[in-house]
Design a protein around this motif. Sequence first.
Motif, PDB file in Angstrom:
ATOM      1  N   HIS A 178       0.846  -1.192   0.000  1.00 22.07           N
ATOM      2  CA  HIS A 178       0.000   0.000   0.000  1.00 22.07           C
ATOM      3  C   HIS A 178       0.883   1.245   0.000  1.00 22.07           C
ATOM      4  CE1 HIS A 178      -2.568   3.153   1.801  1.00 22.07           C
ATOM      5  NE2 HIS A 178      -3.393   2.684   0.890  1.00 22.07           N
ATOM      6  N   ALA A 179       0.626   2.160  -0.915  1.00 21.53           N
ATOM      7  CA  ALA A 179       1.420   3.385  -1.015  1.00 21.53           C
ATOM      8  C   ALA A 179       0.660   4.583  -0.440  1.00 21.53           C
ATOM      9  CB  ALA A 179       1.804   3.660  -2.467  1.00 21.53           C
ATOM     10  N   PHE A 227       2.584   0.902 -10.375  1.00 28.42           N
ATOM     11  CA  PHE A 227       1.541   1.041  -9.376  1.00 28.42           C
ATOM     12  C   PHE A 227       0.215   0.577  -9.974  1.00 28.42           C
ATOM     13  CE2 PHE A 227       4.828   3.921  -8.113  1.00 28.42           C
ATOM     14  CZ  PHE A 227       4.811   3.903  -6.732  1.00 28.42           C
ATOM     15  N   VAL A 228      -0.624   0.027  -9.118  1.00 26.41           N
ATOM     16  CA  VAL A 228      -1.992  -0.326  -9.483  1.00 26.41           C
ATOM     17  C   VAL A 228      -2.894   0.173  -8.368  1.00 26.41           C
ATOM     18  CG1 VAL A 228      -1.363  -2.334 -10.889  1.00 26.41           C
ATOM     19  CG2 VAL A 228      -1.833  -2.619  -8.435  1.00 26.41           C
ATOM     20  N   GLY A 229      -4.170   0.216  -8.653  1.00 20.61           N
ATOM     21  CA  GLY A 229      -5.070   0.694  -7.619  1.00 20.61           C
ATOM     22  C   GLY A 229      -6.488   0.216  -7.821  1.00 20.61           C
ATOM     23  N   THR A 230      -7.271   0.457  -6.791  1.00 19.01           N
ATOM     24  CA  THR A 230      -8.703   0.192  -6.827  1.00 19.01           C
ATOM     25  C   THR A 230      -9.414   1.506  -6.571  1.00 19.01           C
ATOM     26  OG1 THR A 230      -8.807  -0.311  -4.475  1.00 19.01           O
ATOM     27  CG2 THR A 230      -8.399  -2.154  -5.967  1.00 19.01           C
ATOM     28  N   VAL A 289      -3.898   3.194  -3.773  1.00 19.22           N
ATOM     29  CA  VAL A 289      -2.793   2.941  -4.706  1.00 19.22           C
ATOM     30  C   VAL A 289      -1.783   2.011  -4.052  1.00 19.22           C
ATOM     31  CG1 VAL A 289      -0.922   4.002  -6.016  1.00 19.22           C
ATOM     32  CG2 VAL A 289      -3.137   5.161  -5.838  1.00 19.22           C
ATOM     33  N   TYR A 290      -1.317   1.015  -4.826  1.00 19.19           N
ATOM     34  CA  TYR A 290      -0.377   0.013  -4.351  1.00 19.19           C
ATOM     35  C   TYR A 290       0.825  -0.035  -5.281  1.00 19.19           C
ATOM     36  CZ  TYR A 290      -4.460  -1.452  -1.748  1.00 19.19           C
ATOM     37  OH  TYR A 290      -5.556  -1.457  -0.929  1.00 19.19           O
ATOM     38  N   ARG A 291       2.021  -0.124  -4.682  1.00 22.53           N
ATOM     39  CA  ARG A 291       3.241  -0.333  -5.467  1.00 22.53           C
ATOM     40  C   ARG A 291       3.410  -1.819  -5.707  1.00 22.53           C
ATOM     41  NH1 ARG A 291       8.667  -1.416  -5.416  1.00 22.53           N
ATOM     42  NH2 ARG A 291       8.677  -2.067  -3.253  1.00 22.53           N
TER      43      ARG A 291
END
Length: 158
Positions: free
Chosen positions: A7-8, A139-142, A154-156
Amino acid sequence: PAPALEHAFDLTVFVAAPIEAGQTFGLNSRGRRRIIPITGGTVSGQVNGAVLPGGADFQLVVSETSADLDARYLLRLQDADWAGAHVFVQNRALRRGSAEDIAKLVRGEPVDPAAIYFRCAPSFEVSHPALAWMTESLFVGTGARFPDRVEISVYRVA
């Protein structure tokens, strides 16, 4: 091995009413253009600060159930080590749901976020060397859309 996610940060991005720009035509056209102005917000986590007004989400509505999103906006950070630094965000996303739920979103009505697939792949440009890590990873996110805002985690990709 499969990559892990770290988690970023979380974003709350406030938005104004959509501008319906109409059906697109021509060689690269594939839907209805909708532009959603960004009016402000917050970022918190490994970076903290504000989402500045002036950005927008440039959407292509490709069907009654899905949209291709391309949001672009600027963060101003408040962290002590890089106070005042800026981060430009370009966030490409896919949002899909039932025709009924998407119609509710378009009308500005609340929809249970669990009923909507909303995934994104943000990228960043930074104005401080200590933030270079944001440009050196994927990075990806929901996301979840609410009548007045979008909330994004946002997640690294480790």
